[in-house]
Write an enzyme that holds these catalytic residues in place. Structure first.
Site, PDB file in Angstrom:
ATOM      1  CE1 TYR A  99      -0.183   1.635  14.621  1.00 33.76           C
ATOM      2  CE2 TYR A  99      -0.801   2.720  16.668  1.00 33.76           C
ATOM      3  CZ  TYR A  99      -1.109   1.870  15.625  1.00 33.76           C
ATOM      4  OH  TYR A  99      -2.333   1.252  15.575  1.00 33.76           O
TER       5      TYR A  99
ATOM      6  CB  VAL B  56      -0.991   0.025   1.182  1.00 39.50           C
ATOM      7  CG1 VAL B  56      -1.999  -1.105   1.081  1.00 39.50           C
ATOM      8  CG2 VAL B  56      -0.268   0.032   2.519  1.00 39.50           C
TER       9      VAL B  56
ATOM     10  CB  ALA C 190       3.342  10.936  14.208  1.00 40.60           C
ATOM     11  CB  SER C 191       1.367   6.980  11.193  1.00 41.48           C
ATOM     12  OG  SER C 191       0.913   5.922  12.018  1.00 41.48           O
ATOM     13  CE  LYS C 192      -2.613   3.251  12.606  1.00 40.34           C
ATOM     14  NZ  LYS C 192      -3.223   2.670  11.389  1.00 40.34           N
TER      15      LYS C 192
ATOM     16  CG  ASN D 228      -7.289  -3.082   8.660  1.00 33.82           C
ATOM     17  OD1 ASN D 228      -7.407  -2.588   9.775  1.00 33.82           O
ATOM     18  ND2 ASN D 228      -6.809  -4.311   8.471  1.00 33.82           N
TER      19      ASN D 228
ATOM     20  CB  SER E   1      -4.785   4.131  16.703  1.00 32.77           C
ATOM     21  OG  SER E   1      -4.438   3.733  18.027  1.00 32.77           O
TER      22      SER E   1
END
Length: 275
Positions: A162, A67, A164-166, A92, A148
């Protein structure tokens, strides 16, 4: 008639966890499903599981997809051209790398890898889903992006890349929801709490202190189960949620509303969770 009868759906990260449970529910509710993941062998095992659990599924196929690579995502979405285009995509796929830590100790390559999969992957999936929906003259569509609870509250254990990405997924989903609302394309972000999935369990490992720092924040006294998230995704994908758009759809057992776990809370998941 199933709740997704005849709808063409894509599930990324479909080889396990929330993605696999969602695929099972989608297929059971009459959807045509394209299962996407980066691992071919894992996809093959997941497909066999779906066929075992939903032997009468109309159409369930697989597509190996990275992805973080836009050409891969474009090919994944265009796979549904012969089906009539995309109605639902569940973006997802994501990672939580074991070397993800705080601002001092997170390696730059881990930061970049996490953003590439967790953020760019959602962007690419959303972009090409909208292109497909327009191309095939869709008047409505549902795009669900996995964020999240750490996009809403700080993480008890450092996982900066993680988190920051969410947060980025949450902000991106809100803006896309506003941009495409008049086209009938709904965007919602699923915000799970830590779940009893291989992704989390591998990351926690045998570190009981790290595990306890998470469990203490659950009023239920337990991690969530993937099926409990999949049931929320099914609602967001279906026409039952036709007026739900731009939400931070929190499925966390009360975690973000709790300070510490009440004494005497159960620690085992209930035995009657319907798949």
């Amino acid at each position: 008639m199933g709740r997704l009868e005849g709808k063409n759906c894509i599930v990324t990260g479909a080889a396990g966890g929330i993605g696999l449970e969602t695929t099972v529910l989608f297929a059971r509710e009459g959807a045509n499903v394209l299962m996407s993941d980066i691992s071919g062998p894992s996809l093959a095992r997941a497909l066999a599981k779906v066929k075992e659990l939903v032997p009468r599924a109309e159409k369930v196929e697989t597509k190996i997809t990275d992805v973080s690579n836009e050409s891969n995502v474009k090919a994944m979405v265009e796979h549904l051209d012969s089906w009539g285009g995309v109605d639902v995509i569940f973006n997802n796929a994501g990672i939580m790398h074991g070397d993800d830590a705080d601002a001092i100790d997170t390696p730059e390559q881990i930061w970049d890898l996490t953003q590439a999969i967790n953020v760019k992957g959602v962007w690419f999936g959303s972009k090409h889903a909208v292109i497909s929906m327009r191309k095939h003259g869709k008047k409505k569509g549902s795009i669900i992006n996995t964020a999240s609870v750490v996009a809403l509250v700080g993480s008890a254990t450092p996982q900066l890349a993680y988190t920051a990405s969410k947060g980025a997924v949450l902000a991106m989903t809100r803006e896309l929801a506003m941009r495409h609302a008049r086209e009938g394309f709904r965007f919602n972000a699923l915000c799970p709490a830590p779940l009893n999935t291989p992704l989390l369990q591998d990351w926690l490992g045998d570190d009981q202190a790290k595990r306890h720092r998470r469990e203490v924040h659950f009023p239920t006294g337990r991690f969530g189960e993937a099926i409990e998230q999949a049931q929320a995704v099914l609602f967001l994908a279906s026409d039952e949620s036709s007026f739900v758009n731009g939400t931070d759809f929190v499925v966390d057992g009360g975690m973000t509303r709790c300070y510490v776990t009440p004494e005497g809370a159960p620690t085992e998941p209930p035995k009657n969770l319907a798949r």
